[in-house]
Design a protein around this motif. Structure first.
Motif, PDB file in Angstrom:
ATOM      1  N   ALA A 100       0.836  -1.207   0.000  1.00  0.00           N
ATOM      2  CA  ALA A 100       0.000   0.000   0.000  1.00  0.00           C
ATOM      3  C   ALA A 100       0.866   1.250   0.000  1.00  0.00           C
ATOM      4  O   ALA A 100       0.588   2.218  -0.726  1.00  0.00           O
ATOM      5  N   TYR A 101       1.922   1.228   0.797  1.00  0.00           N
ATOM      6  CA  TYR A 101       2.819   2.391   0.872  1.00  0.00           C
ATOM      7  C   TYR A 101       3.650   2.503  -0.402  1.00  0.00           C
ATOM      8  O   TYR A 101       3.912   3.606  -0.888  1.00  0.00           O
ATOM      9  N   LEU A 102       4.048   1.373  -0.964  1.00  0.00           N
ATOM     10  CA  LEU A 102       4.782   1.372  -2.229  1.00  0.00           C
ATOM     11  C   LEU A 102       3.924   1.964  -3.346  1.00  0.00           C
ATOM     12  O   LEU A 102       4.405   2.760  -4.165  1.00  0.00           O
ATOM     13  N   ALA A 103       2.648   1.584  -3.374  1.00  0.00           N
ATOM     14  CA  ALA A 103       1.736   2.094  -4.400  1.00  0.00           C
ATOM     15  C   ALA A 103       1.572   3.606  -4.307  1.00  0.00           C
ATOM     16  O   ALA A 103       1.424   4.296  -5.320  1.00  0.00           O
ATOM     17  N   LEU A 104       1.617   4.133  -3.075  1.00  0.00           N
ATOM     18  CA  LEU A 104       1.508   5.580  -2.883  1.00  0.00           C
ATOM     19  C   LEU A 104       2.653   6.305  -3.580  1.00  0.00           C
ATOM     20  O   LEU A 104       2.435   7.275  -4.321  1.00  0.00           O
ATOM     21  N   TRP A 105       3.872   5.830  -3.369  1.00  0.00           N
ATOM     22  CA  TRP A 105       5.034   6.503  -3.963  1.00  0.00           C
ATOM     23  C   TRP A 105       5.137   6.237  -5.455  1.00  0.00           C
ATOM     24  O   TRP A 105       5.643   7.078  -6.212  1.00  0.00           O
ATOM     25  N   ARG A 110       7.484   9.457  -6.839  1.00  0.00           N
ATOM     26  CA  ARG A 110       8.599   9.815  -5.950  1.00  0.00           C
ATOM     27  C   ARG A 110       9.519   8.598  -5.853  1.00  0.00           C
ATOM     28  O   ARG A 110       9.371   7.760  -4.970  1.00  0.00           O
ATOM     29  N   LEU A 111      10.466   8.506  -6.778  1.00  0.00           N
ATOM     30  CA  LEU A 111      11.231   7.281  -6.953  1.00  0.00           C
ATOM     31  C   LEU A 111      12.212   7.015  -5.810  1.00  0.00           C
ATOM     32  O   LEU A 111      12.485   5.862  -5.482  1.00  0.00           O
ATOM     33  N   LYS A 112      12.763   8.057  -5.204  1.00  0.00           N
ATOM     34  CA  LYS A 112      13.668   7.837  -4.076  1.00  0.00           C
ATOM     35  C   LYS A 112      12.925   7.218  -2.904  1.00  0.00           C
ATOM     36  O   LYS A 112      13.437   6.314  -2.236  1.00  0.00           O
ATOM     37  N   ARG A 113      11.715   7.717  -2.644  1.00  0.00           N
ATOM     38  CA  ARG A 113      10.922   7.142  -1.549  1.00  0.00           C
ATOM     39  C   ARG A 113      10.483   5.728  -1.909  1.00  0.00           C
ATOM     40  O   ARG A 113      10.410   4.852  -1.047  1.00  0.00           O
ATOM     41  N   LEU A 114      10.194   5.502  -3.169  1.00  0.00           N
ATOM     42  CA  LEU A 114       9.811   4.169  -3.615  1.00  0.00           C
ATOM     43  C   LEU A 114      10.943   3.172  -3.361  1.00  0.00           C
ATOM     44  O   LEU A 114      10.717   2.071  -2.851  1.00  0.00           O
ATOM     45  N   GLN A 115      12.174   3.564  -3.692  1.00  0.00           N
ATOM     46  CA  GLN A 115      13.321   2.684  -3.452  1.00  0.00           C
ATOM     47  C   GLN A 115      13.518   2.455  -1.959  1.00  0.00           C
ATOM     48  O   GLN A 115      13.919   1.354  -1.533  1.00  0.00           O
ATOM     49  N   LEU A 116      13.242   3.463  -1.159  1.00  0.00           N
ATOM     50  CA  LEU A 116      13.354   3.321   0.286  1.00  0.00           C
ATOM     51  C   LEU A 116      12.386   2.266   0.799  1.00  0.00           C
ATOM     52  O   LEU A 116      12.750   1.395   1.605  1.00  0.00           O
ATOM     53  N   VAL A 117      11.147   2.331   0.336  1.00  0.00           N
ATOM     54  CA  VAL A 117      10.135   1.366   0.767  1.00  0.00           C
ATOM     55  C   VAL A 117      10.504  -0.037   0.296  1.00  0.00           C
ATOM     56  O   VAL A 117      10.307  -1.020   1.022  1.00  0.00           O
ATOM     57  N   LEU A 118      11.048  -0.161  -0.900  1.00  0.00           N
ATOM     58  CA  LEU A 118      11.481  -1.471  -1.381  1.00  0.00           C
ATOM     59  C   LEU A 118      12.531  -2.070  -0.440  1.00  0.00           C
ATOM     60  O   LEU A 118      12.542  -3.275  -0.201  1.00  0.00           O
ATOM     61  N   GLY A 119      13.394  -1.223   0.084  1.00  0.00           N
ATOM     62  CA  GLY A 119      14.386  -1.703   1.043  1.00  0.00           C
ATOM     63  C   GLY A 119      13.766  -2.200   2.327  1.00  0.00           C
ATOM     64  O   GLY A 119      14.330  -3.081   3.000  1.00  0.00           O
ATOM     65  N   TRP A 120      12.605  -1.668   2.681  1.00  0.00           N
ATOM     66  CA  TRP A 120      11.940  -2.090   3.914  1.00  0.00           C
ATOM     67  C   TRP A 120      11.422  -3.520   3.829  1.00  0.00           C
ATOM     68  O   TRP A 120      11.209  -4.165   4.865  1.00  0.00           O
ATOM     69  N   PHE A 121      11.178  -4.015   2.612  1.00  0.00           N
ATOM     70  CA  PHE A 121      10.752  -5.406   2.484  1.00  0.00           C
ATOM     71  C   PHE A 121      11.798  -6.320   3.125  1.00  0.00           C
ATOM     72  O   PHE A 121      11.462  -7.251   3.867  1.00  0.00           O
ATOM     73  N   GLU A 122      13.060  -6.055   2.822  1.00  0.00           N
ATOM     74  CA  GLU A 122      14.132  -6.860   3.419  1.00  0.00           C
ATOM     75  C   GLU A 122      14.265  -6.574   4.916  1.00  0.00           C
ATOM     76  O   GLU A 122      14.469  -7.489   5.721  1.00  0.00           O
TER      77      GLU A 122
END
Length: 215
Positions: A100-105, A110-122
Motif C-alpha cells: 500500500a505504501y509502495l503504491a503511494l510513492w 517519488r522514486l527515491k521514496r519508492l526505493q526506500l520502501v522497497l528496502g523495507w521489504f528486506e
C-alpha cells in the motif's frame, strides 16, 4: 448515534473508513481518521485501518495528478499515517501494508521514496509478492523504462512469483511501445532507418509476441 443510545467505537469508525475508502472520498476519510486518532491512547491496533487510509491517499493522488494537481499534501499526510502505524499498530508491516505504501510513492512518482520502501521489504523480512511486482511493472511501463520493467520478469521467475494479467499487460505495453518507437518518422522518408534502432525494435517486438503467447 450517541443520542440513540449507541456509542461508536474505534472499530465502528474503522468500518466506516473502509466504506468511505471505496468511494475514494479523501475529505470524508480524513474526517473519520481525525475521529479515530483523536484519542492518542486508543489508536487502532493492527495494520488494517492505517493501510486503508494510505490507500485513500493513493487514490487521491491519482485523481489529483490527472487533473494537473500536486501530490505533495497527500504524500505528506500518508507519511504521517505510516508513522502512526509504526508507533501504534503493535505489529510490524506485512506485505499488504508495504505494498500500500509502495503504491503511494509509485502513484506520486517519488522514486527515491519508492526505493526506500522497497528496502523495507528486506528490513521487515517480507517477500515481494505479485502485488509488489504489479506495482513496479505498471510504474516502469507507464514511465517508459523498458529495461527496468522487463527485468522484473526474470526477478519474478527467480523468486517463484507467477505474473498475472496486470503484470503481462505492463510488460507487453512497454515492449510494443519500444517496437513501434520511431517507425512513423522513418516511414515518412525524412530519416534513414538506423540499423541499431531497427534491431532494437525487432527485439522488443519479439519479446512482446513471446509475452502474448505466455498469457
Amino acid at each position: 448515534m450517541e443520542a440513540a443510545g449507541f456509542v461508536p467505537t474505534t472499530r465502528t469508525y474503522e468500518a466506516l473508513l473502509t466504506v468511505v475508502s471505496r468511494r475514494r472520498d479523501v475529505i470524508s476519510a480524513e474526517k473519520l481518521w481525525s475521529v479515530i486518532t483523536a484519542n492518542g491512547d486508543n489508536m487502532p491496533k493492527g495494520l488494517g485501518a492505517y493501510t486503508t487510509m494510505i490507500a485513500v491517499y493513493t487514490g487521491g493522488i491519482r485523481r489529483h495528478l490527472a487533473e494537473g494537481g500536486d501530490a505533495g499534501p497527500f504524500t505528506h499526510n500518508a507519511s504521517l499515517v505510516w508513522q502512526q502505524m509504526i508507533q501504534h499498530a503493535g505489529v510490524p508491516p506485512d506485505a499488504h501494508a508495504l505494498n500500500a505504501y509502495l503504491a503511494l510513492w509509485a502513484a506520486s512518482r517519488r522514486l527515491k521514496r519508492l526505493q526506500l520502501v522497497l528496502g523495507w521489504f528486506e528490513e521487515f523480512h517480507v517477500a515481494r509478492d505479485k502485488v509488489t511486482y504489479n506495482i513496479l511493472s505498471t510504474l516502469w511501463s507507464d514511465m517508459r523504462h523498458p529495461v527496468t520493467c522487463l527485468a522484473l520478469r526474470e526477478e519474478m521467475q527467480a523468486n517463484g512469483v507467477e505474473p498475472d494479467a496486470v503484470t503481462y499487460r505492463a510488460w507487453v505495453t512497454v515492449a510494443i511501445r519500444c517496437a513501434l518507437r520511431g517507425r512513423e518518422v522513418e516511414a515518412s522518408g525524412n530519416i534513414k532507418p538506423n540499423p541499431k534502432h531497427v534491431r532494437e525494435r525487432a527485439m522488443y517486438l519479439e519479446q512482446a509476441l513471446n509475452l502474448l503467447a505466455e498469457m
